[in-house]
Design a protein around this motif. Structure first.
Motif, PDB file in Angstrom:
ATOM      1  N   PRO A 152      35.354  49.049  54.234  1.00  0.00           N
ATOM      2  CA  PRO A 152      35.642  49.915  52.795  1.00  0.00           C
ATOM      3  C   PRO A 152      36.632  48.600  52.040  1.00  0.00           C
ATOM      4  CG  PRO A 152      36.801  50.418  55.284  1.00  0.00           C
ATOM      5  CD  PRO A 152      36.149  49.182  55.343  1.00  0.00           C
ATOM      6  N   ALA A 153      35.655  49.284  50.611  1.00  0.00           N
ATOM      7  CA  ALA A 153      37.069  48.414  49.559  1.00  0.00           C
ATOM      8  C   ALA A 153      36.806  49.237  48.590  1.00  0.00           C
ATOM      9  CB  ALA A 153      36.279  46.955  49.366  1.00  0.00           C
ATOM     10  N   LYS A 154      38.082  49.488  47.363  1.00  0.00           N
ATOM     11  CA  LYS A 154      37.198  49.648  46.771  1.00  0.00           C
ATOM     12  C   LYS A 154      38.108  49.033  45.024  1.00  0.00           C
ATOM     13  CE  LYS A 154      42.730  51.826  45.943  1.00  0.00           C
ATOM     14  NZ  LYS A 154      42.977  52.958  45.192  1.00  0.00           N
ATOM     15  N   ALA A 155      37.804  48.654  44.290  1.00  0.00           N
ATOM     16  CA  ALA A 155      37.825  48.787  42.254  1.00  0.00           C
ATOM     17  C   ALA A 155      39.152  49.495  42.134  1.00  0.00           C
ATOM     18  CB  ALA A 155      36.963  48.544  41.466  1.00  0.00           C
ATOM     19  N   VAL A 156      39.615  48.210  42.212  1.00  0.00           N
ATOM     20  CA  VAL A 156      41.152  48.779  41.364  1.00  0.00           C
ATOM     21  C   VAL A 156      41.496  47.248  39.832  1.00  0.00           C
ATOM     22  CG1 VAL A 156      42.070  49.447  43.438  1.00  0.00           C
ATOM     23  CG2 VAL A 156      42.974  46.967  42.633  1.00  0.00           C
ATOM     24  N   ASP A 157      42.998  47.977  39.110  1.00  0.00           N
ATOM     25  CA  ASP A 157      42.826  47.188  37.825  1.00  0.00           C
ATOM     26  C   ASP A 157      43.485  45.980  38.963  1.00  0.00           C
ATOM     27  OD1 ASP A 157      45.344  48.190  37.963  1.00  0.00           O
ATOM     28  OD2 ASP A 157      44.428  50.015  36.454  1.00  0.00           O
TER      29      ASP A 157
ATOM     30  N   PRO B 120      46.303  33.588  27.591  1.00  0.00           N
ATOM     31  CA  PRO B 120      45.818  32.562  27.065  1.00  0.00           C
ATOM     32  C   PRO B 120      45.493  31.479  28.250  1.00  0.00           C
ATOM     33  CG  PRO B 120      48.093  33.482  26.152  1.00  0.00           C
ATOM     34  CD  PRO B 120      48.150  34.594  26.837  1.00  0.00           C
ATOM     35  N   SER B 121      46.110  31.766  29.612  1.00  0.00           N
ATOM     36  CA  SER B 121      45.941  30.614  30.733  1.00  0.00           C
ATOM     37  C   SER B 121      44.285  31.409  31.303  1.00  0.00           C
ATOM     38  CB  SER B 121      46.321  30.924  31.646  1.00  0.00           C
ATOM     39  OG  SER B 121      46.643  32.504  32.372  1.00  0.00           O
ATOM     40  N   TYR B 122      44.188  33.107  30.676  1.00  0.00           N
ATOM     41  CA  TYR B 122      42.588  32.894  31.055  1.00  0.00           C
ATOM     42  C   TYR B 122      41.848  31.971  29.996  1.00  0.00           C
ATOM     43  CZ  TYR B 122      38.400  35.944  32.661  1.00  0.00           C
ATOM     44  OH  TYR B 122      37.711  36.754  32.793  1.00  0.00           O
ATOM     45  N   LEU B 123      42.107  32.665  29.272  1.00  0.00           N
ATOM     46  CA  LEU B 123      41.303  32.223  27.880  1.00  0.00           C
ATOM     47  C   LEU B 123      40.662  31.233  27.725  1.00  0.00           C
ATOM     48  CD1 LEU B 123      41.767  34.710  25.464  1.00  0.00           C
ATOM     49  CD2 LEU B 123      40.714  35.116  26.652  1.00  0.00           C
ATOM     50  N   ALA B 124      41.846  30.243  27.893  1.00  0.00           N
ATOM     51  CA  ALA B 124      41.416  28.518  28.374  1.00  0.00           C
ATOM     52  C   ALA B 124      40.242  28.341  29.516  1.00  0.00           C
ATOM     53  CB  ALA B 124      42.343  27.667  27.992  1.00  0.00           C
ATOM     54  N   MET B 125      40.785  28.909  30.271  1.00  0.00           N
ATOM     55  CA  MET B 125      39.705  28.681  31.597  1.00  0.00           C
ATOM     56  C   MET B 125      38.792  28.467  31.247  1.00  0.00           C
ATOM     57  SD  MET B 125      37.997  30.269  34.467  1.00  0.00           S
ATOM     58  CE  MET B 125      38.408  31.757  34.365  1.00  0.00           C
ATOM     59  N   LEU B 126      38.043  30.351  30.433  1.00  0.00           N
ATOM     60  CA  LEU B 126      37.030  30.696  29.706  1.00  0.00           C
ATOM     61  C   LEU B 126      36.622  29.882  28.958  1.00  0.00           C
ATOM     62  CD1 LEU B 126      37.047  34.267  29.594  1.00  0.00           C
ATOM     63  CD2 LEU B 126      36.016  33.526  31.402  1.00  0.00           C
TER      64      LEU B 126
ATOM     65  N   TRP C 135      48.178  35.317  55.064  1.00  0.00           N
ATOM     66  CA  TRP C 135      46.997  35.177  54.960  1.00  0.00           C
ATOM     67  C   TRP C 135      46.585  36.053  54.564  1.00  0.00           C
ATOM     68  CZ3 TRP C 135      44.464  31.234  57.600  1.00  0.00           C
ATOM     69  CH2 TRP C 135      44.585  29.926  58.485  1.00  0.00           C
ATOM     70  N   LYS C 136      46.160  35.053  52.545  1.00  0.00           N
ATOM     71  CA  LYS C 136      45.502  36.414  51.513  1.00  0.00           C
ATOM     72  C   LYS C 136      43.973  36.301  51.379  1.00  0.00           C
ATOM     73  CE  LYS C 136      45.705  37.447  47.034  1.00  0.00           C
ATOM     74  NZ  LYS C 136      45.984  36.939  45.948  1.00  0.00           N
ATOM     75  N   LEU C 137      43.123  37.434  52.054  1.00  0.00           N
ATOM     76  CA  LEU C 137      41.596  36.958  51.697  1.00  0.00           C
ATOM     77  C   LEU C 137      41.315  37.755  50.884  1.00  0.00           C
ATOM     78  CD1 LEU C 137      39.191  35.721  53.732  1.00  0.00           C
ATOM     79  CD2 LEU C 137      39.231  38.488  54.360  1.00  0.00           C
ATOM     80  N   GLU C 138      40.539  37.299  50.246  1.00  0.00           N
ATOM     81  CA  GLU C 138      39.579  37.341  48.934  1.00  0.00           C
ATOM     82  C   GLU C 138      38.511  37.677  49.303  1.00  0.00           C
ATOM     83  OE1 GLU C 138      40.988  36.170  45.224  1.00  0.00           O
ATOM     84  OE2 GLU C 138      43.659  35.917  45.956  1.00  0.00           O
ATOM     85  N   ARG C 139      37.834  38.693  48.359  1.00  0.00           N
ATOM     86  CA  ARG C 139      36.268  38.711  48.658  1.00  0.00           C
ATOM     87  C   ARG C 139      35.971  39.374  47.496  1.00  0.00           C
ATOM     88  NH1 ARG C 139      34.689  44.488  52.495  1.00  0.00           N
ATOM     89  NH2 ARG C 139      33.427  44.526  50.383  1.00  0.00           N
ATOM     90  N   ALA C 140      34.536  38.729  47.190  1.00  0.00           N
ATOM     91  CA  ALA C 140      34.182  39.353  46.021  1.00  0.00           C
ATOM     92  C   ALA C 140      34.314  40.176  44.797  1.00  0.00           C
ATOM     93  CB  ALA C 140      32.481  40.226  46.893  1.00  0.00           C
ATOM     94  N   GLN C 141      35.396  39.497  44.063  1.00  0.00           N
ATOM     95  CA  GLN C 141      36.050  40.158  42.786  1.00  0.00           C
ATOM     96  C   GLN C 141      34.948  39.795  41.519  1.00  0.00           C
ATOM     97  OE1 GLN C 141      39.603  39.848  43.321  1.00  0.00           O
ATOM     98  NE2 GLN C 141      39.998  39.854  45.549  1.00  0.00           N
ATOM     99  N   HIS C 142      35.433  40.255  40.372  1.00  0.00           N
ATOM    100  CA  HIS C 142      35.255  40.077  39.618  1.00  0.00           C
ATOM    101  C   HIS C 142      36.598  40.091  38.504  1.00  0.00           C
ATOM    102  CE1 HIS C 142      33.730  39.780  35.817  1.00  0.00           C
ATOM    103  NE2 HIS C 142      34.533  41.247  35.278  1.00  0.00           N
ATOM    104  N   PHE C 143      36.991  38.946  37.968  1.00  0.00           N
ATOM    105  CA  PHE C 143      38.330  39.216  37.105  1.00  0.00           C
ATOM    106  C   PHE C 143      37.939  38.825  35.420  1.00  0.00           C
ATOM    107  CE2 PHE C 143      39.268  36.665  41.534  1.00  0.00           C
ATOM    108  CZ  PHE C 143      40.700  37.453  41.377  1.00  0.00           C
ATOM    109  N   ASP C 144      38.925  40.028  35.167  1.00  0.00           N
ATOM    110  CA  ASP C 144      38.889  39.590  33.565  1.00  0.00           C
ATOM    111  C   ASP C 144      40.342  40.116  33.425  1.00  0.00           C
ATOM    112  OD1 ASP C 144      38.644  40.125  31.205  1.00  0.00           O
ATOM    113  OD2 ASP C 144      37.382  41.867  30.868  1.00  0.00           O
ATOM    114  N   GLU C 145      41.090  39.168  33.140  1.00  0.00           N
ATOM    115  CA  GLU C 145      42.769  39.027  32.101  1.00  0.00           C
ATOM    116  C   GLU C 145      42.447  39.318  31.327  1.00  0.00           C
ATOM    117  OE1 GLU C 145      45.370  38.368  34.780  1.00  0.00           O
ATOM    118  OE2 GLU C 145      43.608  38.715  36.345  1.00  0.00           O
TER     119      GLU C 145
END
Length: 61
Positions: free
Chosen positions: A12-17, A51-57, A37-47
């Motif tokens: 089970p999972a839920k979307a969080v901000d 500035p660092s997120y915009l630069a990456m885009l 151990w940090k496991l991440e799965r199917a995520q969508h990021f919008d930061e």
């Protein structure tokens, strides 16, 4: 695919901000002991306008 990863896909999972995710991660990190151990799965990021997120885009790694 390993059995562990197969089971994770049906967990089970839920979307969080990002604020809720950060607060939850901080609580869990503080409570953890030993190796973490940090496991991440199917995520969508919008930061947003970070500035660092915009630069990456724009391809500026």
């Amino acid at each position: 695919m390993s059995d562990v990863l197969s089971r994770l896909r049906s967990a089970p999972a839920k979307a969080v901000d990002s604020a809720e995710y950060g607060a939850d991660f901080a609580r869990e990190f503080e409570a953890a002991s030993g190796v973490l151990w940090k496991l991440e799965r199917a995520q969508h990021f919008d930061e947003g306008g970070l500035p660092s997120y915009l630069a990456m885009l724009e391809g500026d790694w």
